[in-house]
Design a protein around this motif. Structure first.
Motif, PDB file in Angstrom:
ATOM      1  N   GLU A  47       0.832  -1.204   0.000  1.00  0.00           N
ATOM      2  CA  GLU A  47       0.000   0.000   0.000  1.00  0.00           C
ATOM      3  C   GLU A  47       0.870   1.259   0.000  1.00  0.00           C
ATOM      4  O   GLU A  47       0.567   2.240  -0.688  1.00  0.00           O
ATOM      5  CB  GLU A  47      -0.920  -0.011   1.219  1.00  0.00           C
ATOM      6  CG  GLU A  47      -1.907  -1.182   1.221  1.00  0.00           C
ATOM      7  CD  GLU A  47      -2.713  -1.230   2.502  1.00  0.00           C
ATOM      8  OE1 GLU A  47      -2.491  -0.350   3.370  1.00  0.00           O
ATOM      9  OE2 GLU A  47      -3.559  -2.125   2.650  1.00  0.00           O
ATOM     10  N   LEU A  48       1.960   1.232   0.778  1.00  0.00           N
ATOM     11  CA  LEU A  48       2.859   2.379   0.827  1.00  0.00           C
ATOM     12  C   LEU A  48       3.542   2.587  -0.523  1.00  0.00           C
ATOM     13  O   LEU A  48       3.651   3.725  -1.006  1.00  0.00           O
ATOM     14  CB  LEU A  48       3.903   2.170   1.924  1.00  0.00           C
ATOM     15  CG  LEU A  48       4.990   3.248   2.048  1.00  0.00           C
ATOM     16  CD1 LEU A  48       4.370   4.597   2.381  1.00  0.00           C
ATOM     17  CD2 LEU A  48       6.025   2.865   3.089  1.00  0.00           C
ATOM     18  N   LEU A  49       3.994   1.501  -1.161  1.00  0.00           N
ATOM     19  CA  LEU A  49       4.648   1.625  -2.459  1.00  0.00           C
ATOM     20  C   LEU A  49       3.687   2.175  -3.508  1.00  0.00           C
ATOM     21  O   LEU A  49       4.074   3.014  -4.338  1.00  0.00           O
ATOM     22  CB  LEU A  49       5.175   0.259  -2.901  1.00  0.00           C
ATOM     23  CG  LEU A  49       6.276  -0.379  -2.037  1.00  0.00           C
ATOM     24  CD1 LEU A  49       6.711  -1.697  -2.636  1.00  0.00           C
ATOM     25  CD2 LEU A  49       7.459   0.551  -1.886  1.00  0.00           C
ATOM     26  N   LYS A  50       2.441   1.715  -3.471  1.00  0.00           N
ATOM     27  CA  LYS A  50       1.449   2.199  -4.431  1.00  0.00           C
ATOM     28  C   LYS A  50       1.197   3.689  -4.242  1.00  0.00           C
ATOM     29  O   LYS A  50       1.151   4.464  -5.222  1.00  0.00           O
ATOM     30  CB  LYS A  50       0.147   1.415  -4.266  1.00  0.00           C
ATOM     31  CG  LYS A  50      -0.937   1.820  -5.243  1.00  0.00           C
ATOM     32  CD  LYS A  50      -2.196   0.996  -5.042  1.00  0.00           C
ATOM     33  CE  LYS A  50      -3.300   1.418  -6.010  1.00  0.00           C
ATOM     34  NZ  LYS A  50      -4.542   0.631  -5.800  1.00  0.00           N
ATOM     35  N   ALA A  51       1.053   4.129  -2.987  1.00  0.00           N
ATOM     36  CA  ALA A  51       0.828   5.552  -2.713  1.00  0.00           C
ATOM     37  C   ALA A  51       2.049   6.379  -3.111  1.00  0.00           C
ATOM     38  O   ALA A  51       1.915   7.495  -3.632  1.00  0.00           O
ATOM     39  CB  ALA A  51       0.502   5.746  -1.234  1.00  0.00           C
ATOM     40  N   TRP A  52       3.250   5.829  -2.885  1.00  0.00           N
ATOM     41  CA  TRP A  52       4.479   6.540  -3.233  1.00  0.00           C
ATOM     42  C   TRP A  52       4.545   6.762  -4.750  1.00  0.00           C
ATOM     43  O   TRP A  52       4.896   7.850  -5.227  1.00  0.00           O
ATOM     44  CB  TRP A  52       5.679   5.722  -2.762  1.00  0.00           C
ATOM     45  CG  TRP A  52       6.968   6.489  -2.686  1.00  0.00           C
ATOM     46  CD1 TRP A  52       7.271   7.648  -3.337  1.00  0.00           C
ATOM     47  CD2 TRP A  52       8.117   6.159  -1.917  1.00  0.00           C
ATOM     48  NE1 TRP A  52       8.532   8.057  -3.037  1.00  0.00           N
ATOM     49  CE2 TRP A  52       9.083   7.155  -2.169  1.00  0.00           C
ATOM     50  CE3 TRP A  52       8.430   5.119  -1.066  1.00  0.00           C
ATOM     51  CZ2 TRP A  52      10.346   7.128  -1.586  1.00  0.00           C
ATOM     52  CZ3 TRP A  52       9.685   5.093  -0.480  1.00  0.00           C
ATOM     53  CH2 TRP A  52      10.628   6.087  -0.726  1.00  0.00           C
ATOM     54  N   ARG A  53       4.219   5.726  -5.523  1.00  0.00           N
ATOM     55  CA  ARG A  53       4.254   5.872  -6.982  1.00  0.00           C
ATOM     56  C   ARG A  53       3.229   6.897  -7.459  1.00  0.00           C
ATOM     57  O   ARG A  53       3.503   7.689  -8.365  1.00  0.00           O
ATOM     58  CB  ARG A  53       3.988   4.511  -7.641  1.00  0.00           C
ATOM     59  CG  ARG A  53       5.040   3.453  -7.349  1.00  0.00           C
ATOM     60  CD  ARG A  53       4.782   2.205  -8.179  1.00  0.00           C
ATOM     61  NE  ARG A  53       5.638   1.106  -7.770  1.00  0.00           N
ATOM     62  CZ  ARG A  53       5.247   0.068  -7.048  1.00  0.00           C
ATOM     63  NH1 ARG A  53       3.975  -0.009  -6.670  1.00  0.00           N
ATOM     64  NH2 ARG A  53       6.077  -0.900  -6.713  1.00  0.00           N
ATOM     65  N   GLU A  54       2.025   6.861  -6.861  1.00  0.00           N
ATOM     66  CA  GLU A  54       0.967   7.757  -7.316  1.00  0.00           C
ATOM     67  C   GLU A  54       1.253   9.209  -6.958  1.00  0.00           C
ATOM     68  O   GLU A  54       0.887  10.124  -7.715  1.00  0.00           O
ATOM     69  CB  GLU A  54      -0.367   7.320  -6.700  1.00  0.00           C
ATOM     70  CG  GLU A  54      -0.869   5.971  -7.221  1.00  0.00           C
ATOM     71  CD  GLU A  54      -2.128   5.528  -6.512  1.00  0.00           C
ATOM     72  OE1 GLU A  54      -2.489   6.172  -5.504  1.00  0.00           O
ATOM     73  OE2 GLU A  54      -2.753   4.537  -6.963  1.00  0.00           O
TER      74      GLU A  54
END
Length: 448
Positions: A47-54
């Protein structure tokens, strides 16, 4: 907070070991972040990686941006496509085409290749005038290299050491003007300005070039979100989309490495191990029962254990992993325990003089409790792992699911299948006995 410590680094890539092939220089930067333990936070890493990319907005000129997590287990990336060829420009074009193809699949992120562009390079080419003066590409390159990297002027011994004297320009004052103002020594002994015998052009080169088996290679890597897609499905779809035909357009060949290669090798080894295990089980049972046929009835329950394991993964929503396959090998040895208990009891009654049907009914009645308890105790021993909620236990859960549901399915089947197979064996044996008896009677009549 979520972050324990973060470290920024300029000049070298950060992350996994395959980032080494991205090269080094002031055009590369990275950040390494350590999070608090997974049990102490509610936000999962994905979830953190997805938010970081977005939330990241890339500046102009950024060629690649990758956010990956440190992982254990099989080495390599989820998707690792290796392209081999001769021309670097064709390899780069093929890599860009493969990256564009990967971007079409859902759940695929952090697509990158290890053939990035590096710094600007000065390309020197000898002019016709320079060749007329006796200069060659080799002689010009050697003199330019000696001027900037140094030429060995003398070697002499001092005690036990050899001292090397190298002559070169002062490294702190080197510039492009020094290169263009360099004088070369012609074969005739004349000093000629470098700019008079060569032409200069600038080109963006590649930061690092990999070679495997004498061929230049490029690796296209990507991560796959297992909740959306799987690496096996992506690889299969790539091949169906004409990946190899696309590579042939650029005179290149492609193959999959990384986790796909390791998984294929592991499955191959496990097939051999499963064959050896089944043969060993058969040999041991044949020695115990003094029969070549009866061990087959004992081992007939193994496929039903596998069916139970597959249904368990389906019911609980787990994918069949390498650990699941490892547990299947162990399950093959566990599920035969119930068959051994049941067959042994029936064999003892049959040896005591009972008919096969009476021996089967009596043996099944005598060993019903033992068969159930043998499986139930094993299943209850694995239930704590099956219901464990910690993240560390999620890695081992497929193994517990395989054994628990495999035993559950095999136990129900063994109480029905094994007696039926033994009854069939008894009927076939009686049929052959009557046939041989009838044949022997007919052979005796002519001689009477």
């Amino acid at each position: 907070g979520l972050i324990v410590v973060s470290i920024a680094q300029i000049g070298k890539p950060v992350g996994r070991s395959d980032s080494f092939f991205l090269g080094s220089g002031d055009h590369i930067a990275g950040v390494r972040v350590e999070l608090v333990p997974s049990d102490s936070r509610s936000v999962r890493t994905q979830e953190l990686l997805k938010a970081w990319r977005e939330e990241t907005r890339l500046m102009a000129g950024i060629e690649s941006f990758t956010v990956i997590e440190e992982q254990s287990g099989p080495p390599g990336r989820e998707i690792d496509l290796r392209i081999s060829g001769q021309s670097l420009d064709d390899l780069k074009a093929a890599a860009l085409e493969a990256r564009a193809l990967l971007e079409r699949f859902p759940g695929v992120s952090d697509i990158n290749d290890d053939l990035p562009y590096g710094k600007q390079e000065a390309i020197i080419e000898v002019t016709p005038r320079g060749r007329a003066l006796g200069f060659t590409t080799e002689s010009v390159g050697r003199q330019v290299r000696n001027a900037f990297e140094g030429a060995i002027a003398k070697r002499f011994a001092r005690g036990d050491e050899e001292i090397t004297v190298r002559v070169l320009y002062a490294r702190d004052s080197l510039s492009e003007a020094d290169l263009r103002g360099l004088y070369l020594l012609s074969p005739s002994g004349r000093q000629v300005a470098l700019a008079e015998v060569v032409t200069f052009r600038e080109k963006t080169g590649f930061a690092r070039i990999r070679r495997e088996d004498g061929l230049r290679t490029a690796s296209i890597t990507a991560e796959v979100d297992e909740r959306v897609n799987t690496s096996d499905a992506v690889i299969q779809a790539l091949e169906q989309e004409g990946l190899h035909a696309l590579m042939r357009q650029y005179g290149a060949s492609a193959e999959f490495r990384g986790k796909a290669e390791e998984q294929e090798r592991t499955i191959g080894d496990m097939k051999l191990g499963a064959l050896i295990a089944l043969i060993s089980i058969y040999m041991i049972l044949a020695a115990i029962f003094s029969s070549y046929v009866r061990p087959l009835f004992v081992m007939a329950v193994i496929p039903f254990g596998i069916i139970g394991a597959i249904l368990g993964h389906l019911i609980l929503g787990y994918d069949i992993s390498v650990l699941s396959l490892v547990a299947l090998l162990g399950l093959s040895g566990i599920v035969v325990n119930d068959s051994i208990i049941l067959v042994r009891a029936i064999q003892i009654r049959a040896d005591a003089g009972e008919s096969m049907i009476e021996a089967i009914i009596g043996g099944a009645r005598d060993r019903l409790r033992a068969v159930i308890l043998t499986s139930v105790t094993t299943m209850f021993g694995l239930l704590p792992l099956l219901f464990e909620t910690s993240l560390q236990a999620q890695f081992l859960k497929p193994m517990a699911v395989t054994i628990v549901f495999g035993l559950m399915g095999a136990t129900m089947i063994v109480l029905v299948l094994v007696p039926v197979l033994l009854a069939v064996q008894g009927d076939i044996a009686a049929l052959f006995a009557r046939y041989w008896s009838f044949g022997a009677t007919r052979r005796e009549k002519p001689g009477a």
